[in-house]
Design a protein around this motif. Sequence first.
Motif, PDB file in Angstrom:
ATOM      1  N   CYS A  14       0.836  -1.220  -0.227  1.00  0.00           N
ATOM      2  CA  CYS A  14      -0.051   0.137  -0.007  1.00  0.00           C
ATOM      3  C   CYS A  14       0.973   1.197   0.027  1.00  0.00           C
ATOM      4  CB  CYS A  14      -1.043  -0.024   1.500  1.00  0.00           C
ATOM      5  SG  CYS A  14      -1.955   1.504   1.402  1.00  0.00           S
ATOM      6  N   LYS A  16      -0.147   4.367   0.761  1.00  0.00           N
ATOM      7  CA  LYS A  16      -0.420   4.933   1.722  1.00  0.00           C
ATOM      8  C   LYS A  16       0.114   4.717   3.185  1.00  0.00           C
ATOM      9  CE  LYS A  16      -4.112   7.490  -0.733  1.00  0.00           C
ATOM     10  NZ  LYS A  16      -5.385   6.997  -0.968  1.00  0.00           N
ATOM     11  N   CYS A  17      -0.162   3.081   3.575  1.00  0.00           N
ATOM     12  CA  CYS A  17       0.204   2.617   4.661  1.00  0.00           C
ATOM     13  C   CYS A  17       1.660   2.217   4.563  1.00  0.00           C
ATOM     14  CB  CYS A  17      -0.795   1.424   5.005  1.00  0.00           C
ATOM     15  SG  CYS A  17      -2.388   1.478   4.595  1.00  0.00           S
ATOM     16  N   LEU A  21      -0.299  -5.021   2.810  1.00  0.00           N
ATOM     17  CA  LEU A  21      -1.632  -5.335   3.459  1.00  0.00           C
ATOM     18  C   LEU A  21      -2.374  -6.114   2.375  1.00  0.00           C
ATOM     19  CD1 LEU A  21      -1.941  -2.038   4.910  1.00  0.00           C
ATOM     20  CD2 LEU A  21      -1.940  -3.991   6.187  1.00  0.00           C
ATOM     21  N   CYS A  38      -6.817  -0.802  -0.880  1.00  0.00           N
ATOM     22  CA  CYS A  38      -6.469  -1.095   0.337  1.00  0.00           C
ATOM     23  C   CYS A  38      -7.480  -1.496   1.419  1.00  0.00           C
ATOM     24  CB  CYS A  38      -5.421  -0.089   0.831  1.00  0.00           C
ATOM     25  SG  CYS A  38      -4.765  -0.655   2.777  1.00  0.00           S
ATOM     26  N   CYS A  41      -6.901   1.231   4.438  1.00  0.00           N
ATOM     27  CA  CYS A  41      -6.982   2.845   4.560  1.00  0.00           C
ATOM     28  C   CYS A  41      -8.119   3.013   3.224  1.00  0.00           C
ATOM     29  CB  CYS A  41      -5.715   3.517   4.348  1.00  0.00           C
ATOM     30  SG  CYS A  41      -5.087   3.135   2.564  1.00  0.00           S
TER      31      CYS A  41
END
Length: 139
Positions: A14, A16-17, A21, A38, A41
């Motif tokens: 991911c 962003k994370c 994931l 995701c 998120c």
Amino acid sequence: MSKTAVGSDVEAYCTKCKIVLAHSVVAMEGQKPRRVRCNTCNGEHNFRATKPVAKTAAKKTTKTAKKTTTKRTRQSWEEVMQEAAAKPHKQYSMSGSFREGDWIEHAPFGLGCVQTFVAPGKITVRFADATRLLVCNRT
Ligand SMILES: [Zn+2]
């Protein structure tokens, strides 16, 4: 093994994370997921199986290579004098004419290198102990 399709869960990195994931496939490209969402998120992005590391590793190596190529820009006065000993030098006199880079012999100060013309008839000369302002082209 179940076939990956739109809507199925896949492990993906991911953006962003910043970790791998569980994602839901949004779009497929052949047998591989192209876009994923995701589950953590809810961010939608292109499918990436693992964290991209190659780029940052390459950056690090260029940085360390740069560090080792530190140049020596200034010569010590001793080194300059050694070079000057092999070059011809003029006897300094107030009526003499000199050019930048000329080596001159000055009675009390010793050997010096002409640095710059500060004004017509005035030169700065670097001697072993200091840079001095001297007069030249005096007729
Ligand atoms: Zn995420």
